[in-house]
Design an enzyme around this catalytic site. Structure first.
Site, PDB file in Angstrom:
ATOM      1  N   ALA A   6       0.850  -1.181   0.000  1.00 63.26           N
ATOM      2  CA  ALA A   6       0.000   0.000   0.000  1.00 63.26           C
ATOM      3  C   ALA A   6       0.889   1.236   0.000  1.00 63.26           C
ATOM      4  O   ALA A   6       1.653   1.462   0.944  1.00 63.26           O
ATOM      5  CB  ALA A   6      -0.906  -0.008   1.235  1.00 63.26           C
ATOM      6  N   SER A   8       0.957   5.125   0.108  1.00 63.60           N
ATOM      7  CA  SER A   8       0.148   6.302   0.407  1.00 63.60           C
ATOM      8  C   SER A   8       0.660   7.548  -0.294  1.00 63.60           C
ATOM      9  O   SER A   8      -0.060   8.536  -0.418  1.00 63.60           O
ATOM     10  CB  SER A   8       0.132   6.555   1.913  1.00 63.60           C
ATOM     11  OG  SER A   8       1.427   6.948   2.353  1.00 63.60           O
ATOM     12  N   GLY A   9       1.917   7.511  -0.738  1.00 66.24           N
ATOM     13  CA  GLY A   9       2.564   8.698  -1.264  1.00 66.24           C
ATOM     14  C   GLY A   9       3.496   9.334  -0.254  1.00 66.24           C
ATOM     15  O   GLY A   9       4.123  10.354  -0.520  1.00 66.24           O
ATOM     16  N   GLY A  10       3.610   8.701   0.931  1.00 62.32           N
ATOM     17  CA  GLY A  10       4.495   9.180   1.975  1.00 62.32           C
ATOM     18  C   GLY A  10       5.773   8.373   2.059  1.00 62.32           C
ATOM     19  O   GLY A  10       5.942   7.354   1.370  1.00 62.32           O
ATOM     20  N   VAL A  11       6.667   8.803   2.929  1.00 66.75           N
ATOM     21  CA  VAL A  11       7.972   8.174   3.028  1.00 66.75           C
ATOM     22  C   VAL A  11       7.889   6.788   3.678  1.00 66.75           C
ATOM     23  O   VAL A  11       8.624   5.873   3.292  1.00 66.75           O
ATOM     24  CB  VAL A  11       8.957   9.094   3.789  1.00 66.75           C
ATOM     25  CG1 VAL A  11       8.505   9.337   5.223  1.00 66.75           C
ATOM     26  CG2 VAL A  11      10.374   8.529   3.760  1.00 66.75           C
ATOM     27  N   MET A  32      -4.425   3.836  -2.658  1.00 65.09           N
ATOM     28  CA  MET A  32      -5.857   3.866  -2.396  1.00 65.09           C
ATOM     29  C   MET A  32      -6.369   5.299  -2.550  1.00 65.09           C
ATOM     30  O   MET A  32      -5.975   6.187  -1.797  1.00 65.09           O
ATOM     31  CB  MET A  32      -6.164   3.350  -0.993  1.00 65.09           C
ATOM     32  CG  MET A  32      -5.884   1.877  -0.813  1.00 65.09           C
ATOM     33  SD  MET A  32      -6.175   1.345   0.898  1.00 65.09           S
ATOM     34  CE  MET A  32      -4.754   2.094   1.705  1.00 65.09           C
ATOM     35  N   CYS A 101     -10.670   3.375   9.678  1.00 70.56           N
ATOM     36  CA  CYS A 101     -10.061   3.213   8.355  1.00 70.56           C
ATOM     37  C   CYS A 101      -9.263   1.923   8.288  1.00 70.56           C
ATOM     38  O   CYS A 101      -9.321   1.186   7.304  1.00 70.56           O
ATOM     39  CB  CYS A 101      -9.180   4.418   8.038  1.00 70.56           C
ATOM     40  SG  CYS A 101      -8.469   4.387   6.370  1.00 70.56           S
ATOM     41  N   CYS A 199      -7.753  12.863   7.913  1.00 73.01           N
ATOM     42  CA  CYS A 199      -7.397  13.053   6.499  1.00 73.01           C
ATOM     43  C   CYS A 199      -8.499  13.732   5.710  1.00 73.01           C
ATOM     44  O   CYS A 199      -8.223  14.489   4.778  1.00 73.01           O
ATOM     45  CB  CYS A 199      -7.017  11.719   5.868  1.00 73.01           C
ATOM     46  SG  CYS A 199      -8.393  10.558   5.661  1.00 73.01           S
TER      47      CYS A 199
END
Length: 359
Positions: A6, A8-11, A32, A101, A199
């Site tokens: 997965a 998330s676009g984070g580090v 997602m 979530c 979020c």
């Protein structure tokens, strides 16, 4: 193993996926999409699931050399996490949307779809540890980095989904190590700010979000004797333990600050009082999730009722379908709807949703 990572676009998720690749797994990245208006869902370090995040996830997948897909789970997210958030506040409770979530999206919709597609495990950037025992069973433990530990919000996943989870960052000593590793790997997200707060409330104005969705519902703020000391636009905007934003028109006789003690949605009333009345002797929880068999007898444990709260010594007992948790030193500011997680040292025993406080 075939692993669905997965992204998330984070580090954190990028480095977790990189470690899964290094371990020799066949890794596929998936982002997602949880928002119906993703371009509005990030303001600096607030929020997530924006177009920016999807792009960062794609670039991370390119660096790692793994396939990348975007799965639109926005409908499930709106119908479960956001709907639950609104319904719980409307009912006078205080939910944790990150718990919901993880329960409904990351380790239900995502994990179940991954299994249907033939993946053996789901890899995420959560900070928690999984111990595998001689009989093949697994247990969930706190992360090595106590400051980043996320076992509290993961406890709702239960043993079945834990069996198909991977948390490669569980043994990391500090977040700085993850950022340094990301930089060394050439991942552009190495310096990206962590997302925080809720979020889907990217501007941080939870009361404004609730007011927009639930509408104005004026009512009284009363003291413990029932005297009206103020007015509000919606009892749903208040939670047990709150002090700021009460706008009381009449000070307490002793001049001390007052806190929210109770929210009564049936009458639209918010009850306030002195801080000592926030301390309760325990709680009753419902919808228990156990990692292993539910305890037959009372068990000594630690209980934690906030994501970064202090775990306190407790004694938990199953009472029918409920769980009663007694805290000898007292528990401050417990609100219905919160998640209460029970630990044996750093091992998660189980999780319940607070139904009511024991006074």
């Amino acid at each position: 193993m075939r692993v669905l990572a997965a992204l998330s676009g984070g580090v954190d998720s990028a480095v977790a996926a990189a470690r899964a690749v290094d371990a020799g797994h066949d890794v596929v990245g998936v982002h997602m999409a949880l928002s119906r208006t993703r371009d509005e869902f990030r303001t600096g370090a607030r929020g997530c699931c924006s177009v920016e995040d999807a792009g960062d996830a794609r670039r991370a997948a390119d660096v790692l050399g793994i396939p990348y897909y975007v799965w639109d789970l926005s409908e499930q997210f709106e119908q479960t996490v956001v709907a639950d958030f609104l319904a719980e506040y409307a009912a006078g409770r205080t939910p944790n949307p990150c718990v919901r979530c993880n329960e409904h999206i990351k380790f239900a919709a995502l994990a179940d779809r991954a299994q249907a597609l033939g993946f053996d495990a789901v890899c995420t950037g959560h900070y928690a540890r999984i111990a595998v025992h001689d009989d093949g069973s697994r247990s969930l433990h706190r992360a090595a980095d106590a400051a980043k530990d996320q076992s509290y919000v993961l406890a709702v996943m239960g043993p079945d989904r834990l069996a198909r989870a991977m948390f490669p960052l569980g043994e990391v000593a500090a977040k700085q190590e993850v950022r340094a590793e990301a930089a060394a790997r050439g991942l552009a997200v190495s310096a990206k700010p962590d997302s925080y707060d809720i979020c889907f409330v990217a501007d941080g104005d939870t009361q404004g979000f609730l007011r927009e969705r639930l509408g104005a519902q004026p009512g009284d703020v009363v003291d413990t004797d029932g005297g009206v000391v103020g007015r509000h636009d919606g009892a749903y905007a208040y939670t047990v333990g709150q002090r700021r934003g009460l706008a009381l028109g009449r000070p307490a006789p002793d001049g001390r600050a007052r806190y929210v003690l109770e929210v009564r949605p049936a009458t639209g009333t918010v009850v306030v009082g002195p801080p000592e009345l926030l301390t309760v002797r325990g709680l009753v929880g419902r919808d228990a999730v156990w990692f292993g068999s539910a305890p037959v007898d009372a068990v000594d444990c630690l209980v934690q009722v906030r994501a970064h709260g202090t775990p306190l010594p407790a004694r938990a007992s199953a009472v029918g379908t409920d769980v009663e948790v007694i805290v000898p030193v007292g528990l401050r500011g417990v609100a219905a709807g919160q998640s209460a997680v029970l630990y044996d040292g750093d091992r998660v025993l189980g999780q319940v949703t607070v139904d009511r406080a024991l006074r």
